[in-house]
Design a protein around this motif. Structure first.
Motif, PDB file in Angstrom:
ATOM      1  N   VAL A 104       0.940  -1.176  -0.066  1.00  0.00           N
ATOM      2  CA  VAL A 104      -0.126   0.022  -0.068  1.00  0.00           C
ATOM      3  C   VAL A 104       0.835   1.329  -0.071  1.00  0.00           C
ATOM      4  O   VAL A 104       0.367   2.340  -0.519  1.00  0.00           O
ATOM      5  CB  VAL A 104      -1.001  -0.164   1.260  1.00  0.00           C
ATOM      6  CG1 VAL A 104      -0.303   0.426   2.450  1.00  0.00           C
ATOM      7  CG2 VAL A 104      -2.187   0.820   1.074  1.00  0.00           C
ATOM      8  N   ALA A 105       2.071   1.050   0.573  1.00  0.00           N
ATOM      9  CA  ALA A 105       3.044   2.161   0.646  1.00  0.00           C
ATOM     10  C   ALA A 105       3.722   2.103  -0.573  1.00  0.00           C
ATOM     11  O   ALA A 105       4.912   3.036  -0.583  1.00  0.00           O
ATOM     12  CB  ALA A 105       3.649   2.540   1.730  1.00  0.00           C
ATOM     13  N   ARG A 136      -2.417   6.693  -6.352  1.00  0.00           N
ATOM     14  CA  ARG A 136      -3.049   7.447  -5.268  1.00  0.00           C
ATOM     15  C   ARG A 136      -2.858   9.147  -6.045  1.00  0.00           C
ATOM     16  O   ARG A 136      -3.654   9.837  -5.858  1.00  0.00           O
ATOM     17  CB  ARG A 136      -3.137   7.331  -4.099  1.00  0.00           C
ATOM     18  CG  ARG A 136      -3.428   6.003  -3.401  1.00  0.00           C
ATOM     19  CD  ARG A 136      -3.305   6.159  -1.875  1.00  0.00           C
ATOM     20  NE  ARG A 136      -2.010   6.149  -1.590  1.00  0.00           N
ATOM     21  CZ  ARG A 136      -1.208   5.022  -1.235  1.00  0.00           C
ATOM     22  NH1 ARG A 136      -1.790   3.829  -1.353  1.00  0.00           N
ATOM     23  NH2 ARG A 136       0.003   5.197  -0.717  1.00  0.00           N
ATOM     24  N   THR A 165      -7.893   7.514  -2.298  1.00  0.00           N
ATOM     25  CA  THR A 165      -7.502   6.903  -1.046  1.00  0.00           C
ATOM     26  C   THR A 165      -7.113   5.427  -1.043  1.00  0.00           C
ATOM     27  O   THR A 165      -8.136   4.786  -1.872  1.00  0.00           O
ATOM     28  CB  THR A 165      -8.100   7.237   0.234  1.00  0.00           C
ATOM     29  OG1 THR A 165      -9.343   6.770   0.398  1.00  0.00           O
ATOM     30  CG2 THR A 165      -8.137   8.979   0.440  1.00  0.00           C
ATOM     31  N   ALA A 166      -6.670   4.814  -0.270  1.00  0.00           N
ATOM     32  CA  ALA A 166      -6.359   3.466  -0.333  1.00  0.00           C
ATOM     33  C   ALA A 166      -7.682   2.375  -0.344  1.00  0.00           C
ATOM     34  O   ALA A 166      -7.879   1.338  -0.964  1.00  0.00           O
ATOM     35  CB  ALA A 166      -5.417   2.938   0.818  1.00  0.00           C
ATOM     36  N   ARG A 167      -8.790   3.008   0.374  1.00  0.00           N
ATOM     37  CA  ARG A 167      -9.897   2.148   0.415  1.00  0.00           C
ATOM     38  C   ARG A 167     -11.029   2.456  -0.696  1.00  0.00           C
ATOM     39  O   ARG A 167     -11.890   1.980  -0.597  1.00  0.00           O
ATOM     40  CB  ARG A 167     -10.688   2.364   1.652  1.00  0.00           C
ATOM     41  CG  ARG A 167     -10.863   3.861   2.018  1.00  0.00           C
ATOM     42  CD  ARG A 167     -11.759   3.651   3.385  1.00  0.00           C
ATOM     43  NE  ARG A 167     -10.745   4.240   4.616  1.00  0.00           N
ATOM     44  CZ  ARG A 167     -11.169   4.081   5.713  1.00  0.00           C
ATOM     45  NH1 ARG A 167     -12.304   3.659   6.108  1.00  0.00           N
ATOM     46  NH2 ARG A 167     -10.299   4.443   6.863  1.00  0.00           N
ATOM     47  N   ASP A 221      -3.810  -7.846  -3.957  1.00  0.00           N
ATOM     48  CA  ASP A 221      -3.038  -8.041  -2.337  1.00  0.00           C
ATOM     49  C   ASP A 221      -2.126  -8.990  -2.576  1.00  0.00           C
ATOM     50  O   ASP A 221      -2.366 -10.198  -2.960  1.00  0.00           O
ATOM     51  CB  ASP A 221      -4.346  -8.270  -1.612  1.00  0.00           C
ATOM     52  CG  ASP A 221      -3.710  -8.380  -0.197  1.00  0.00           C
ATOM     53  OD1 ASP A 221      -4.347  -8.551   0.760  1.00  0.00           O
ATOM     54  OD2 ASP A 221      -2.280  -7.810  -0.100  1.00  0.00           O
ATOM     55  N   ARG A 250      -0.229  -9.923  -0.104  1.00  0.00           N
ATOM     56  CA  ARG A 250      -0.147 -10.854   1.044  1.00  0.00           C
ATOM     57  C   ARG A 250      -1.385 -11.732   1.092  1.00  0.00           C
ATOM     58  O   ARG A 250      -2.251 -11.496   1.963  1.00  0.00           O
ATOM     59  CB  ARG A 250      -0.057  -9.781   2.241  1.00  0.00           C
ATOM     60  CG  ARG A 250       1.125  -9.195   2.285  1.00  0.00           C
ATOM     61  CD  ARG A 250       0.924  -8.071   3.548  1.00  0.00           C
ATOM     62  NE  ARG A 250       2.243  -7.184   3.472  1.00  0.00           N
ATOM     63  CZ  ARG A 250       3.336  -7.305   4.117  1.00  0.00           C
ATOM     64  NH1 ARG A 250       3.542  -8.638   4.696  1.00  0.00           N
ATOM     65  NH2 ARG A 250       4.448  -6.459   4.028  1.00  0.00           N
ATOM     66  N   GLU A 302      19.009   2.819  -0.324  1.00  0.00           N
ATOM     67  CA  GLU A 302      18.593   3.925   0.918  1.00  0.00           C
ATOM     68  C   GLU A 302      19.171   3.327   2.248  1.00  0.00           C
ATOM     69  O   GLU A 302      18.776   4.009   3.225  1.00  0.00           O
ATOM     70  CB  GLU A 302      16.925   3.450   0.891  1.00  0.00           C
ATOM     71  CG  GLU A 302      16.286   4.590   0.049  1.00  0.00           C
ATOM     72  CD  GLU A 302      14.935   4.031   0.307  1.00  0.00           C
ATOM     73  OE1 GLU A 302      14.374   3.761   1.417  1.00  0.00           O
ATOM     74  OE2 GLU A 302      14.097   4.370  -0.334  1.00  0.00           O
ATOM     75  N   GLU A 320      11.348  -5.606  10.176  1.00  0.00           N
ATOM     76  CA  GLU A 320      10.614  -4.411   9.175  1.00  0.00           C
ATOM     77  C   GLU A 320      11.464  -3.492   8.522  1.00  0.00           C
ATOM     78  O   GLU A 320      11.037  -2.396   8.403  1.00  0.00           O
ATOM     79  CB  GLU A 320       9.504  -3.943   9.773  1.00  0.00           C
ATOM     80  CG  GLU A 320       8.523  -4.970  10.296  1.00  0.00           C
ATOM     81  CD  GLU A 320       7.365  -4.456  11.137  1.00  0.00           C
ATOM     82  OE1 GLU A 320       6.877  -3.216  10.993  1.00  0.00           O
ATOM     83  OE2 GLU A 320       6.904  -5.212  11.999  1.00  0.00           O
ATOM     84  N   ARG A 321      12.803  -3.883   8.395  1.00  0.00           N
ATOM     85  CA  ARG A 321      13.628  -2.999   7.577  1.00  0.00           C
ATOM     86  C   ARG A 321      14.000  -3.519   6.253  1.00  0.00           C
ATOM     87  O   ARG A 321      15.020  -4.121   6.063  1.00  0.00           O
ATOM     88  CB  ARG A 321      15.102  -3.067   8.497  1.00  0.00           C
ATOM     89  CG  ARG A 321      15.047  -2.419   9.672  1.00  0.00           C
ATOM     90  CD  ARG A 321      16.387  -2.501  10.532  1.00  0.00           C
ATOM     91  NE  ARG A 321      16.468  -2.068  11.740  1.00  0.00           N
ATOM     92  CZ  ARG A 321      16.607  -0.658  11.938  1.00  0.00           C
ATOM     93  NH1 ARG A 321      16.831   0.063  10.902  1.00  0.00           N
ATOM     94  NH2 ARG A 321      16.805  -0.157  13.338  1.00  0.00           N
ATOM     95  N   GLN A 354      -2.667  -8.666   8.355  1.00  0.00           N
ATOM     96  CA  GLN A 354      -1.283  -8.929   7.592  1.00  0.00           C
ATOM     97  C   GLN A 354      -0.159  -7.785   7.727  1.00  0.00           C
ATOM     98  O   GLN A 354      -0.593  -6.617   8.133  1.00  0.00           O
ATOM     99  CB  GLN A 354      -1.742  -8.918   6.112  1.00  0.00           C
ATOM    100  CG  GLN A 354      -2.380  -7.808   5.248  1.00  0.00           C
ATOM    101  CD  GLN A 354      -2.661  -7.474   4.206  1.00  0.00           C
ATOM    102  OE1 GLN A 354      -1.928  -6.603   3.336  1.00  0.00           O
ATOM    103  NE2 GLN A 354      -3.394  -8.490   3.380  1.00  0.00           N
ATOM    104  N   ALA A 399      -1.838   5.669   4.036  1.00  0.00           N
ATOM    105  CA  ALA A 399      -2.608   5.548   3.037  1.00  0.00           C
ATOM    106  C   ALA A 399      -4.050   5.604   2.887  1.00  0.00           C
ATOM    107  O   ALA A 399      -4.763   5.640   1.903  1.00  0.00           O
ATOM    108  CB  ALA A 399      -2.075   4.187   2.019  1.00  0.00           C
ATOM    109  N   GLY A 400      -4.736   5.545   3.838  1.00  0.00           N
ATOM    110  CA  GLY A 400      -5.935   6.064   4.008  1.00  0.00           C
ATOM    111  C   GLY A 400      -6.684   4.503   4.072  1.00  0.00           C
ATOM    112  O   GLY A 400      -8.045   4.541   3.898  1.00  0.00           O
ATOM    113  N   GLU A 401      -5.858   3.568   4.287  1.00  0.00           N
ATOM    114  CA  GLU A 401      -6.903   2.204   4.102  1.00  0.00           C
ATOM    115  C   GLU A 401      -7.311   1.846   5.263  1.00  0.00           C
ATOM    116  O   GLU A 401      -8.527   1.006   5.491  1.00  0.00           O
ATOM    117  CB  GLU A 401      -5.895   0.915   3.769  1.00  0.00           C
ATOM    118  CG  GLU A 401      -6.505  -0.441   3.488  1.00  0.00           C
ATOM    119  CD  GLU A 401      -5.214  -1.259   3.274  1.00  0.00           C
ATOM    120  OE1 GLU A 401      -4.092  -0.986   3.171  1.00  0.00           O
ATOM    121  OE2 GLU A 401      -5.521  -2.488   2.685  1.00  0.00           O
TER     122      GLU A 401
END
Lengths: 537, 351, 338
Positions: free
Chosen positions: A119-120, A128, A134-136, A142, A144, A321, A501-502, B209, B221-223
């Protein structure tokens, strides 16, 4: 110990010793891993899992395998056909670029694609920004999810089928295809009715290998959060602190895989597949021009892009990065190469011994082959538990040489099968008459194995050794558990960063794993293209 | 040619064996190595921990060996090694984990005035089987554009129907969620905790998830509009070099729940001395080192956890967070409740 | 029955990677006859077959069946529409189909019942009804050969091309299978090409022979004509071993009655007759028994000759034997015809 009567087979001959030893050596970690599951795996934790989650795990695994297999066939078989039979712009490049994903472990692609598709990530962010939603407000695939996992796995594993399908199409006698055309079959019908059925055993063999890998995958399923059996195994162990439950789940997985293998063998029936041909003709590709040349080129380009360029490119971008994490990774690189070489070497020796039993129907030989196949079907995490059991029995601690030895032993048990395949394929190509000739010249079984079969099998040796090296390079769960103290490998580092989460930091070790695997994979590909010129059809 | 692979194997294994017993680092030590060793089994895997080990080495001359792996793996390894286990110190990022080690008789009680005076009682095991060294708060991260701080100032707010379709969560199998549930079971009772879980599940915007960072990304992101995260994931993003990551924290806020009631759920990074530790003195020395200002700084600077010992420097980024009331729930009870916690999550359908 | 047309090539050439493989070939395959394309390996025979089959395009010239152009530099009718049957050295049976299914493969344009009937007919004709359900790997070499023929003929092709189809068989079977096979093919009434490197096979099995060397056709015509009237030493040697010696080294009376002008004498082994008391004599250096005849090595003033003779003349090694030449098996060529 030699048989007196020609048609009475003794239970054990002196010549069977290597096979028996190899089989036993491979079987020990497997049995050490599984038996606790049978004996101790019951109890409250198992009951809970059996009631709530076992069904989900099993169905998810089956669904993943099914979808992965389907995707692999859709990608690899047409690609292999196009690249083998036709000439179109970029063909030479695509021929070897399509093999490259083999160098990347499933979890590396999972990291890359989770980042790309997340999503990011760049795709959704762009969407977007451009649309203002917006995401929704929109639907986006997906990653995942089960289909996401299947796609990621299919992208790293399709080269198995691509390679074997290519070999199958090439060695399928060109004459049968020309005969088909002379009988009025269009190129399409020739493909479906003649080339494909003839290449079917090769394709199935590659698919079996790929699906076993998919079933044993842990890193990708865990990262993407898809509850497969293997993931369930490690979870059960973690949540319930009960490794015996984990072993029992591994048994379920093993049963699943052996069932699939049996189904495949059964469906083959007694239809023939061996070519009677020994005539070799250089393959003349059909040149395509204009629009009809564009389609294959686009197809292959799309696969190369999605299957390699995009994920690797993203990882390179991410790694830039996170430059502060370079130093620890380099030490891990060295360790990784050492482990991969050592593990591959031992597995190779065992693979050779087992492969040489191919003509043998003795009990020892069948035992050795069964042990090899089972090892491949058991996840690394479970075999690692077997390794610990061995450690305990020997009264050792997981340090220094002992740790190294146990880890390499587990690698061998896990991966020997990948090494035996190319060796056995090389042996199968040689006519049985060579063996008979050797017998008539007085060579006993052991001498035949060493002086006749071994050199023949060695034509597949390079392929076997290279595959083994790449497999061990990519391995994660067993390495995580059994490696010596102070040792990091690339897979461990990538996993550690990703779990923290890196993802940006995980990119560099992931890339290095892929890079280290690229060398052998390219070598393999080069050998294959040379083999087509000098091998017999 | 045929003998190359076996010879190569022998050569490589020999080479590796040398490497395995060698030092991982080759820099000069400030204090000469005095032949003493310390073996650490750690369930953490931060690069900064390496610096921590090395600093200890430099200052004491004790050679540090480490094994970093998952908690379950370390547990099984120690069980298999039995009395031969070289482990001296066990480090884990969760009190419940150390409970499992203690339960398996893999730890030993330690007496140390330094440790008992530096660490408050509810952050260590009463007999000295393990000691908390850094704090991590499980907080609510939310989208201030959509939600009021009042909407998310209690854990129970997450079960409120107002938040339907607004919650993103990570998997229940993660130890952070399991430990939080341990405390909720203690506070709300099993039925209360189960009811809370069911209501929270009903508020999911999507199935669980990703990790904690992924939840923050989803909110930005607004989810969805709210999620549970460990505080340090958010702080790491805020302190990141990458502008894209910093931007995530500009769109989100942290709420430290239950300030008016029991306080925010706290868990700890903790260390224990192994039951069969061959270097017990060095082990105690190491854990005591971790309570010094230097040790606390090395432990928490990169990870952005809260130092546990009073008077230690706050890592950058943490000073931007408000002071908050911490829950004093006895952490030693979290481990025992883990199986029960997972069962509650499973029954409610929180994967 | 349908009238079949001849399959002809006119000045057909094909080169590959800069080398001329087939060069200016004019070939006519007459319906109802078997033409053997004879030559050594590398002569270009297989390539010519592939050109006729449509598996490769021609660089120049034309291939026609009757009046219909099949191949020209501008277009090549693909094999699947060309209706020319192929039989390969390794039979190329589809391993995943049984005998009957193999035969039915080319009959896809017929309704299923008719496919089965026709396949059954062919199996019966070749005495293989009992093997209808067997897979290729379960069939013997001879049986596979017959299935391959049936498969090629079942769709009623306009021509049949065979690429060394008999070399994969037992020598003891070869003659019988070959006779049956070629008879069946002749019965079909279509033009047929038999590519072979075996001169005996060409001579005994084919109606016409075309001799190919280095991409060119040296000579073509009925087998007997070519055997008895070769146009060059090379053409002669294609059909059997020859002795070659300079005319100048021989006494003139030996050469009586032999046609041709030039400085080289080409002799077939049967061209030397053992004639005791003839004016020219040679020394017998070796005798090899070959059942109905014997092979005798002669030394004529330093030149080694091979001679074939029946047993009516006594021969001993080392003795002198008079020789005469048989004009039907001896030819004189100029050196540029060699």
């Amino acid at each position: 110990m030699l048989a007196r009567l020609a048609n009475q087979r003794p239970l054990f001959r002196r010549a069977d010793a290597p096979a028996l030893f190899a089989g036993a050596f491979l079987a020990v970690p497997i049995l050490a891993a599984i038996i606790p599951g049978i004996l101790f795996g019951g109890g409250e934790a198992w009951t809970h899992i059996a009631n709530t989650l076992l069904g989900t795990y099993a169905l998810t695994s089956i669904g993943t395998l099914f979808l992965t297999g389907l995707l692999i066939l859709l990608i690899a078989v047409p690609a292999a056909w196009l690249v083998t039979m036709y000439d179109f712009p970029g063909r030479g490049l695509f021929e070897w670029i399509l093999i490259l994903p083999l160098a990347a472990p499933g979890y590396v692609f999972a990291y890359a694609y989770a980042d790309i598709m997340g999503v990011a990530g760049p795709l959704q962010s762009l969407l977007r920004d451009v649309s203002g939603l917006t995401a929704r407000d929109y639907w986006f695939p997906d990653i995942r999810s089960l289909p996401g996992l299947a796609t990621v796995l299919a992208l790293t594993l399709y080269p198995y089928v691509y390679l074997t399908a290519r070999a199958g199409f090439i060695s399928g006698s060109i004459c049968t295809q020309e005969a088909a055309r002379s009988l009025g079959a269009s190129p399409t019908r020739t493909f479906w009715s003649v080339a494909l059925p003839t290449a079917r055993p090769a394709i199935i063999a590659g698919l079996a290998l790929a699906l076993m890998e998919a079933a044993a995958d842990y890193g990708a399923a865990e990262f993407l959060g898809v509850p497969t059996l293997t993931f369930g195994i490690v979870r059960a162990w973690g949540s319930f602190g009960d490794p015996a439950v984990a072993a029992r789940l591994a048994l379920v997985l093993l049963t699943l895989i052996l069932t699939l293998t049996w189904i495949e063998r059964f469906s083959r029936g007694h239809r023939g597949s061996q070519q009677s041909s020994s005539k070799w003709r250089p393959l003349a590709r059909i040149r395509l021009t204009g629009l009809s040349a564009l389609t294959p080129a686009l197809f292959c380009a799309a696969i190369a892009l999605i299957g390699f360029v995009l994920p690797v490119g993203r990882l390179i971008w991410l790694s830039m990065e996170a430059s502060e994490h370079v130093a620890p990774v380099m030490g891990a690189f060295r360790n990784t190469l050492i482990l991969a070489s050592g593990g591959a070497a031992l597995a190779f020796i065992l693979a050779v011994i087992v492969a040489l039993t191919i003509r043998n129907a003795s009990l020892s030989s069948r035992f050795a082959r069964l042990a090899t196949a089972s090892g491949y079907a058991i996840p690394g995490a479970v075999l690692a538990l077997g390794g610990l059991f061995i450690l305990k029995t020997l009264g050792l601690s997981l340090t220094g040489f002992a740790a190294l030895f146990i880890l390499i032993w587990v690698y061998a048990a896990r991966f020997a099968s990948a090494g035996t395949e190319p060796l056995q394929a090389a042996l199968a190509r040689a006519p049985v008459s060579i063996d008979h000739a050797a017998r008539s010249l007085g060579a006993g079984p052991l001498k035949r194995a060493i002086k006749v079969d071994l050199p023949i099998a060695m034509s597949g040796a390079a392929a076997g050794a290279l595959i083994l090296f790449v497999e061990v390079l990519k391995e994660l769960p067993a390495t995580l558990m059994l490696r010596p103290m102070n040792w990091d490998t690339l897979s461990v580092k990538a996993y550690a960063y990703a779990s923290d989460e890196r993802l940006a930091a995980a990119a560099l070790p992931s890339l290095l794993i892929t890079l280290a695997g690229l060398g052998p994979v390219l070598l393999l590909s080069w050998r294959l293209s040379r083999a087509r010129v000098s091998d017999r059809a | 040619m045929r003998f190359m692979p076996p010879l190569a194997a022998v050569a490589i294994i020999a080479l590796a064996a040398c490497g395995a017993s060698q030092d991982a680092s080759t820099q000069k030590t400030a204090v000469q190595p005095n032949g003493q060793k310390l073996n650490i089994y750690s369930a953490r895997h931060y690069d900064s921990d390496r610096l921590l080990y090395k600093t200890f080495e430099d200052e004491t001359g004790i050679k540090v060996n480490f094994r970093e792996s998952g908690a379950s793996q370390l547990l099984e390894t120690m069980k298999a090694e039995g009395e031969n286990s070289p482990a001296d110190v066990i480090i884990a990022s969760d009190a419940g984990t150390l409970y499992r080690f203690q339960d398996a008789s893999l730890t030993q009680p330690i007496e140390s005035d330094t440790l008992t005076s530096a660490i408050p009682p509810h952050f260590r095991e009463e007999n000295g089987n393990w000691f908390g060294l850094a704090k991590r708060a499980r907080v609510i991260v939310y989208d201030p554009a959509r939600l009021n701080p009042k909407d998310v100032d209690e854990y129970t707010d997450l079960a409120d129907g107002k938040l339907q379709g607004e919650l993103c969560m990570r998997s229940s199998t993660n130890i952070y969620n399991l430990s939080l549930m341990g405390e909720l079971i203690g506070r709300l009772g099993e039925d209360g905790a189960a009811a809370w879980t069911r209501s929270v599940v009903a508020n999911f915007a999507r199935p669980p998830q990703g990790g904690d960072t992924a939840q923050i990304e989803s909110i930005a992101a607004g989810e969805c509009s709210a999620a549970l995260v460990n505080h340090y994931y958010w702080v790491r993003l805020a302190q990141s070099n990458a502008p894209a990551q910093r931007a995530l924290t500009e769109k989100t806020r942290l709420s430290f729940p239950n300030q008016d009631t029991d306080g925010t759920h706290i868990n700890v990074t903790a260390a224990a001395v192994a039951a069969n530790a061959p270097n017990k003195t060095a082990a105690i020395q190491f854990i005591e080192f971790l309570t010094t200002p230097e040790g606390q700084a090395l432990l928490t600077t990169e990870t952005k956890e809260f130092p546990l010992v009073a008077g230690a420097t706050l890592p950058s980024g943490l000073s931007d967070l408000p002071d908050f009331k911490e829950s004093n729930y006895p952490l030693s009870q979290l481990g025992a409740a883990q199986a029960q916690a997972q069962a509650i999550y499973d029954r409610a359908g929180w994967n | 029955m349908t009238q079949f047309s001849a399959l002809t090539t006119t000045n057909v050439s094909r080169s590959y990677d800069g080398t001329q493989i087939v060069s200016g070939v004019d070939l006519t395959l007459v319906p109802g006859t078997v033409t053997a394309l004879l030559g050594k390996s590398g002569a270009g025979k297989s390539t010519l077959l592939r050109l006729l089959a449509g598996l490769e395009p021609v660089d120049s010239g034309e291939i026609k069946i009757g009046e219909t152009v099949l191949s020209s530099p501008r277009k090549t009718t693909p094999p699947e529409t060309r209706k020319i049957g192929l039989i390969f050295q390794d039979f190329a049976l589809f391993p995943h189909l049984n005998a009957a299914q193999n035969i039915m493969f080319g009959l896809a344009h017929l309704p299923p019942p008719e496919r089965k009937t026709r396949a059954a007919e062919w199996l019966a004709r070749l005495d293989l009804s009992a093997r209808a359900k067997a897979y290729p790997h379960e069939l013997s070499g001879g049986e596979q050969q017959r299935i391959a023929i049936a498969r090629a003929l079942a769709p009623s092709p306009a021509a049949i091309l065979m690429d060394e189809p008999f070399s994969g068989l037992d020598p003891s079977l070869r003659a019988t299978v070959r006779t049956t096979a070629l008879d069946t093919i002749r019965e079909a009434g279509v033009p047929a090409l038999l590519v072979t490197h075996d001169a005996d096979e060409a001579l005994s099995g084919a109606d016409n022979i075309a001799i190919m060397d280095k991409g060119k056709i040296l000579q073509q015509g009925p087998a007997q004509d070519i055997y008895l009237h070769p146009v060059s030493a090379k053409a002669a040697s294609a059909l059997g071993p020859i002795n070659c010696l300079p005319v100048a080294s021989l006494p003139a009376d030996l050469l009586n009655g032999i046609s041709g002008t030039g400085d080289s004498l080409v002799l077939r082994p049967e061209g030397i007759t053992l004639t005791p008391n003839a004016p020219t004599s040679a020394t017998i250096t070796a005798i090899h028994f070959h059942g109905p005849h014997k092979r005798i090595m002669l030394d004529l003033n330093g030149t080694q000759l091979v001679c074939v003779s029946d047993h009516s003349t006594e021969t001993t090694i080392g003795s002198q034997m008079g020789i005469a030449l048989n004009p039907r098996a001896a030819f004189i060529f100029g050196s540029d015809d060699i």
